[in-house]
Scaffold this active site. Structure first.
Site, PDB file in Angstrom:
ATOM      1  N   LYS A 228      -7.406  -6.248   9.242  1.00  0.00           N
ATOM      2  CA  LYS A 228      -7.411  -7.066   8.013  1.00  0.00           C
ATOM      3  C   LYS A 228      -6.925  -6.201   6.849  1.00  0.00           C
ATOM      4  O   LYS A 228      -6.080  -6.618   6.067  1.00  0.00           O
ATOM      5  CB  LYS A 228      -8.821  -7.554   7.729  1.00  0.00           C
ATOM      6  CG  LYS A 228      -9.046  -8.099   6.332  1.00  0.00           C
ATOM      7  CD  LYS A 228     -10.438  -8.636   6.100  1.00  0.00           C
ATOM      8  CE  LYS A 228     -11.439  -7.590   5.730  1.00  0.00           C
ATOM      9  NZ  LYS A 228     -11.424  -7.154   4.318  1.00  0.00           N
ATOM     10  N   ASN A 229      -7.476  -4.985   6.743  1.00  0.00           N
ATOM     11  CA  ASN A 229      -7.247  -4.178   5.544  1.00  0.00           C
ATOM     12  C   ASN A 229      -5.884  -3.503   5.492  1.00  0.00           C
ATOM     13  O   ASN A 229      -5.536  -2.925   4.461  1.00  0.00           O
ATOM     14  CB  ASN A 229      -8.380  -3.173   5.355  1.00  0.00           C
ATOM     15  CG  ASN A 229      -9.671  -3.870   4.968  1.00  0.00           C
ATOM     16  OD1 ASN A 229      -9.669  -5.071   4.637  1.00  0.00           O
ATOM     17  ND2 ASN A 229     -10.765  -3.160   5.047  1.00  0.00           N
TER      18      ASN A 229
ATOM     19  N   CYS B  35     -18.629  -8.630  -6.723  1.00  0.00           N
ATOM     20  CA  CYS B  35     -18.813  -8.794  -5.281  1.00  0.00           C
ATOM     21  C   CYS B  35     -20.272  -8.488  -4.971  1.00  0.00           C
ATOM     22  O   CYS B  35     -21.008  -8.003  -5.814  1.00  0.00           O
ATOM     23  CB  CYS B  35     -17.833  -7.924  -4.514  1.00  0.00           C
ATOM     24  SG  CYS B  35     -18.529  -6.436  -3.909  1.00  0.00           S
TER      25      CYS B  35
ATOM     26  N   ARG C 203     -16.983  -3.523  -8.722  1.00  0.00           N
ATOM     27  CA  ARG C 203     -15.792  -2.982  -8.045  1.00  0.00           C
ATOM     28  C   ARG C 203     -14.648  -3.007  -9.057  1.00  0.00           C
ATOM     29  O   ARG C 203     -13.845  -3.908  -9.100  1.00  0.00           O
ATOM     30  CB  ARG C 203     -15.507  -3.780  -6.776  1.00  0.00           C
ATOM     31  CG  ARG C 203     -16.585  -3.516  -5.726  1.00  0.00           C
ATOM     32  CD  ARG C 203     -16.368  -4.312  -4.472  1.00  0.00           C
ATOM     33  NE  ARG C 203     -15.237  -3.831  -3.708  1.00  0.00           N
ATOM     34  CZ  ARG C 203     -14.792  -4.484  -2.620  1.00  0.00           C
ATOM     35  NH1 ARG C 203     -15.338  -5.631  -2.287  1.00  0.00           N
ATOM     36  NH2 ARG C 203     -13.786  -4.015  -1.928  1.00  0.00           N
TER      37      ARG C 203
ATOM     38  N   ASP D   4      -9.943  -0.194 -12.756  1.00  0.00           N
ATOM     39  CA  ASP D   4      -9.349   0.678 -13.782  1.00  0.00           C
ATOM     40  C   ASP D   4      -8.280   1.610 -13.208  1.00  0.00           C
ATOM     41  O   ASP D   4      -7.269   1.892 -13.872  1.00  0.00           O
ATOM     42  CB  ASP D   4     -10.437   1.505 -14.474  1.00  0.00           C
ATOM     43  CG  ASP D   4     -11.272   2.302 -13.472  1.00  0.00           C
ATOM     44  OD1 ASP D   4     -11.646   1.729 -12.422  1.00  0.00           O
ATOM     45  OD2 ASP D   4     -11.523   3.485 -13.714  1.00  0.00           O
ATOM     46  N   LEU D   5      -8.464   2.044 -11.953  1.00  0.00           N
ATOM     47  CA  LEU D   5      -7.484   2.987 -11.366  1.00  0.00           C
ATOM     48  C   LEU D   5      -6.173   2.268 -11.035  1.00  0.00           C
ATOM     49  O   LEU D   5      -5.088   2.848 -11.149  1.00  0.00           O
ATOM     50  CB  LEU D   5      -8.066   3.649 -10.115  1.00  0.00           C
ATOM     51  CG  LEU D   5      -9.350   4.457 -10.351  1.00  0.00           C
ATOM     52  CD1 LEU D   5      -9.839   5.056  -9.041  1.00  0.00           C
ATOM     53  CD2 LEU D   5      -9.143   5.548 -11.402  1.00  0.00           C
TER      54      LEU D   5
ATOM     55  N   ASP E 259     -17.300   0.846   5.609  1.00  0.00           N
ATOM     56  CA  ASP E 259     -17.268  -0.479   6.254  1.00  0.00           C
ATOM     57  C   ASP E 259     -17.992  -0.506   7.595  1.00  0.00           C
ATOM     58  O   ASP E 259     -18.132  -1.576   8.179  1.00  0.00           O
ATOM     59  CB  ASP E 259     -15.819  -0.956   6.447  1.00  0.00           C
ATOM     60  CG  ASP E 259     -15.163  -1.260   5.126  1.00  0.00           C
ATOM     61  OD1 ASP E 259     -13.947  -1.473   5.109  1.00  0.00           O
ATOM     62  OD2 ASP E 259     -15.877  -1.257   4.101  1.00  0.00           O
TER      63      ASP E 259
ATOM     64  N   VAL F 290     -19.523   5.804  -1.185  1.00  0.00           N
ATOM     65  CA  VAL F 290     -18.405   5.003  -1.701  1.00  0.00           C
ATOM     66  C   VAL F 290     -18.932   3.864  -2.556  1.00  0.00           C
ATOM     67  O   VAL F 290     -18.558   3.659  -3.686  1.00  0.00           O
ATOM     68  CB  VAL F 290     -17.545   4.459  -0.549  1.00  0.00           C
ATOM     69  CG1 VAL F 290     -16.410   3.592  -1.094  1.00  0.00           C
ATOM     70  CG2 VAL F 290     -16.976   5.608   0.283  1.00  0.00           C
TER      71      VAL F 290
ATOM     72  N   ARG G  31     -14.400 -13.954   7.176  1.00  0.00           N
ATOM     73  CA  ARG G  31     -13.403 -13.302   6.321  1.00  0.00           C
ATOM     74  C   ARG G  31     -12.746 -12.144   7.049  1.00  0.00           C
ATOM     75  O   ARG G  31     -11.581 -11.855   6.831  1.00  0.00           O
ATOM     76  CB  ARG G  31     -14.067 -12.749   5.046  1.00  0.00           C
ATOM     77  CG  ARG G  31     -14.582 -13.786   4.098  1.00  0.00           C
ATOM     78  CD  ARG G  31     -14.995 -13.166   2.793  1.00  0.00           C
ATOM     79  NE  ARG G  31     -13.909 -12.383   2.224  1.00  0.00           N
ATOM     80  CZ  ARG G  31     -13.989 -11.771   1.049  1.00  0.00           C
ATOM     81  NH1 ARG G  31     -15.097 -11.830   0.345  1.00  0.00           N
ATOM     82  NH2 ARG G  31     -12.989 -11.093   0.561  1.00  0.00           N
TER      83      ARG G  31
HETATM   84  C1  EPZ Z   1     -10.950  -1.288   0.387  1.00  0.00           C
HETATM   85  O1  EPZ Z   1     -11.497  -1.861  -0.789  1.00  0.00           O
HETATM   86  C2  EPZ Z   1     -11.376  -2.191   1.519  1.00  0.00           C
HETATM   87  N1  EPZ Z   1     -10.849  -3.529   1.305  1.00  0.00           N
HETATM   88  C3  EPZ Z   1     -12.899  -2.248   1.600  1.00  0.00           C
HETATM   89  O2  EPZ Z   1     -13.224  -3.012   2.761  1.00  0.00           O
HETATM   90  C4  EPZ Z   1     -13.440  -0.830   1.799  1.00  0.00           C
HETATM   91  O3  EPZ Z   1     -14.845  -0.879   1.785  1.00  0.00           O
HETATM   92  C5  EPZ Z   1     -12.932   0.074   0.662  1.00  0.00           C
HETATM   93  O4  EPZ Z   1     -11.483   0.030   0.608  1.00  0.00           O
HETATM   94  C6  EPZ Z   1     -13.366   1.521   0.855  1.00  0.00           C
HETATM   95  O5  EPZ Z   1     -12.857   2.004   2.070  1.00  0.00           O
HETATM   96  C7  EPZ Z   1      -9.547  -3.758   1.609  1.00  0.00           C
HETATM   97  O6  EPZ Z   1      -8.826  -2.869   2.045  1.00  0.00           O
HETATM   98  C8  EPZ Z   1      -9.046  -5.168   1.393  1.00  0.00           C
HETATM   99  P1  EPZ Z   1     -11.585   1.355  -3.076  1.00  0.00           P
HETATM  100  P2  EPZ Z   1     -11.031  -1.297  -2.242  1.00  0.00           P
HETATM  101  O7  EPZ Z   1     -10.667   1.072  -4.209  1.00  0.00           O
HETATM  102  O8  EPZ Z   1      -9.608  -0.937  -2.193  1.00  0.00           O
HETATM  103  C9  EPZ Z   1     -14.060   2.723  -6.875  1.00  0.00           C
HETATM  104  C10 EPZ Z   1     -14.210  -4.702   3.997  1.00  0.00           C
HETATM  105  O9  EPZ Z   1     -15.384  -4.781   4.357  1.00  0.00           O
HETATM  106  N2  EPZ Z   1     -12.919   2.213  -7.666  1.00  0.00           N
HETATM  107  O10 EPZ Z   1     -11.165   2.343  -2.029  1.00  0.00           O
HETATM  108  O11 EPZ Z   1     -11.476  -2.286  -3.272  1.00  0.00           O
HETATM  109  C11 EPZ Z   1     -14.825   1.609  -6.178  1.00  0.00           C
HETATM  110  O12 EPZ Z   1     -15.801   1.061  -7.043  1.00  0.00           O
HETATM  111  C12 EPZ Z   1     -13.886  -4.272   2.576  1.00  0.00           C
HETATM  112  O13 EPZ Z   1     -13.206  -4.926   4.726  1.00  0.00           O
HETATM  113  C13 EPZ Z   1     -12.898   2.449  -9.042  1.00  0.00           C
HETATM  114  O14 EPZ Z   1     -13.817   3.056  -9.603  1.00  0.00           O
HETATM  115  O15 EPZ Z   1     -11.949  -0.010  -2.340  1.00  0.00           O
HETATM  116  C14 EPZ Z   1     -15.441   2.333  -5.000  1.00  0.00           C
HETATM  117  O16 EPZ Z   1     -16.635   2.967  -5.406  1.00  0.00           O
HETATM  118  C15 EPZ Z   1     -15.133  -4.181   1.726  1.00  0.00           C
HETATM  119  N3  EPZ Z   1     -11.845   1.981  -9.767  1.00  0.00           N
HETATM  120  C16 EPZ Z   1     -14.405   3.405  -4.654  1.00  0.00           C
HETATM  121  O17 EPZ Z   1     -13.539   3.500  -5.800  1.00  0.00           O
HETATM  122  C17 EPZ Z   1     -10.788   1.312  -9.178  1.00  0.00           C
HETATM  123  O18 EPZ Z   1      -9.838   0.928  -9.887  1.00  0.00           O
HETATM  124  C18 EPZ Z   1     -13.545   3.068  -3.455  1.00  0.00           C
HETATM  125  O19 EPZ Z   1     -13.011   1.768  -3.661  1.00  0.00           O
HETATM  126  C19 EPZ Z   1     -10.837   1.091  -7.773  1.00  0.00           C
HETATM  127  C20 EPZ Z   1     -11.909   1.559  -7.040  1.00  0.00           C
END
Ligand code: EPZ
Length: 423
Positions: A22-23, A117, A122, A125-126, A307, A329, A399
């Site tokens: 999916k991801n 969520c 979530r 900003d990045l 995950d 995370v 999902r």
């Molecule tokens: C991806 O989400 C996955 N979703 C998530 O899987 C997974 O848990 C996550 O990566 C971590 O591996 C998809 O790929 C669709 P991140 P993502 O940006 O990209 C912080 C599932 O169950 N952050 O890597 O949203 C954030 O809060 C889902 O399939 C910022 O601070 O995750 C978190 O603490 C759930 N600012 C950390 O980074 C930002 O702009 C990692 O988040 C973005 C993220």
């Protein structure tokens, strides 16, 4: 609404094929917005609610899609709208993935701010920082992100992520591949899904160095081509199926996988007392039902994935002793714990750590899904609980898992999907 009715106590055995990831599907589907000509043919795309939601969003933007038998055809020649509406974005946070490619191709994009969520804030900003580093001007008004770039073309720049973000890395990559000049991304996410996105973009005609690492270098291209591509397997679905064998004292083989991408998870299964054997594209796991308490800390790849955290907690309810599961995370990703405790588990939460006291005999009852991986952990617990468990609001599970009850029943579980009404 659907629920899964699970009659516990069956050892799982046999072999099953993993579905497509999916991801990695989501950013790949978003990246098709980058090519103005031709039709993409994407193979091994899982039939999931999130994929349906995302293709609905792309259709709204004007792409043509056709999905059958896990193959998705997409053409983005006649995009008509550059706005991703709230009604669709709120259904799935990953909709933010359209920001980078739309900005790169058209010099403008309007994307509704994603909803919250179930497991805490979530932020994005990045994502926005990366777009600004490539020359975009970002304003946020009336719940929308409005991104534009003077002259309509992004310019290469140096992006450093202070923390590892899969989504922000994906968006930065999809913006940089059509930017003028070179872009560097340091502290990029190195998850297999990002590696697969890099391979996809390279096949489309991009120049990317450092694929699979945290340091990426991208040379912007003038245009990119539509291609045929086979998506990678879903390592989280595979890990969940292996956990189902482990928790029921069973023995299964998962085919169509790349064990190399699951090293941190397989190592933990071995520490927990399971026998794990791998070939180039399969993983076999055997458990005698006796499990050793095994601590886990979820961190960015190649560490143990967040995950799989909820599924691991469910498994550790059956281990002979106390385990500590820490999520670095998402510090609040523990909504599954009160529901697991309703099944008879004894789990405490201390900040971003779960303390699981095992072994606990679980007794079937009704439990509520709250998010995708939480619902997976409840299904795992239901497989080993005495009597019958009912996992409600299974739309969360749908999902991210393709026909999970069919796969588990193929392996010997006794699960039925039934309709029900909520008060
Ligand atoms: C991806 O989400 C996955 N979703 C998530 O899987 C997974 O848990 C996550 O990566 C971590 O591996 C998809 O790929 C669709 P991140 P993502 O940006 O990209 C912080 C599932 O169950 N952050 O890597 O949203 C954030 O809060 C889902 O399939 C910022 O601070 O995750 C978190 O603490 C759930 N600012 C950390 O980074 C930002 O702009 C990692 O988040 C973005 C993220």
């Amino acid at each position: 609404m659907d629920k899964l009715v699970i009659r516990g106590g069956h050892r799982l055995s046999g072999s099953i094929n993993a579905s497509g990831s999916k991801n990695s599907s989501l950013p790949i589907i978003a990246a098709t917005l980058l090519a103005g000509d031709g039709t993409f043919t994407l193979h091994n795309i899982p039939d999931l609610r999130d994929i349906t939601t995302f293709t609905q969003l792309l259709n709204y933007l004007g792409t043509e899609t056709a999905f059958s038998d896990n193959t998705l055809q997409i053409s983005s020649q006649n995009l008509k709208s550059l706005q991703a509406p709230y009604e669709l974005v709120k259904k799935m946070r990953a909709s933010i993935y359209v920001l980078g490619p739309m900005l790169a191709r058209f010099g403008h994009a309007r994307v509704s701010l994603p909803g919250g969520c179930a497991f805490g804030p979530r932020p994005i900003d990045l994502h926005l920082m990366a777009m600004e580093k490539l020359g975009a001007t970002i304003t946020i008004e009336t719940g929308f992100i409005d991104a534009s770039v003077k002259g309509g073309k992004l310019r290469g720049g140096d992006i450093h992520f202070p923390l590892s973000s899969v989504g922000a890395t994906g968006n930065a990559l999809m913006a940089a591949v059509l930017a003028e000049g070179k872009t560097t991304i340091s502290n990029a996410a190195a998850e297999p899904e990002i590696e697969t996105l890099c391979k996809f973009l390279i096949a489309m005609g991009s120049t990317i160095r450092g694929t699979g690492t945290t340091e990426l270098e991208i040379e912007g291209a003038k245009s990119l081509n539509a291609i045929d591509f086979r998506n990678v397997f879903d390592r989280i679905e595979a890990g969940t199926l292996l956990a189902a064998a482990a928790i029921t004292g069973g023995e299964i083989t998962v085919n169509g996988v790349e064990p190399e991408q699951m090293k941190s998870v397989l190592k933990k299964f071995v520490q927990a007392g399971c026998i794990v054997e791998t070939t180039l594209n399969s993983i076999s796991l055997k458990s005698h039902g006796k499990l050793t308490p095994t601590d886990v800390t979820a961190k960015p790849y190649p560490s143990f994935p967040t995950d799989m955290q909820a599924q691991w907690i469910a498994l550790m309810t059956q281990a002979d002793g106390t385990s500590h599961i820490t999520d670095k995370v998402y510090h609040e990703r523990f909504n599954h714990i009160p529901e697991l405790n309703r099944l008879g588990a004894h789990i405490e939460i201390r900040k971003n750590q779960a303390i699981v006291h095992g072994p606990q005999l679980l007794s079937g009852t009704k439990v509520m899904s709250t998010d995708l991986r939480a619902s997976a952990s409840l299904v795992l617990a239901g497989l080993v609980a005495k009597g019958t468990s009912e996992v409600l609001r299974v739309y969360h599970l749908d999902r991210g898992y393709e026909k999970i009850e069919t796969k588990l029943n193929t392996l010997g579980a006794d699960i039925s999907r039934e309709k029900y009404n909520e008060f």
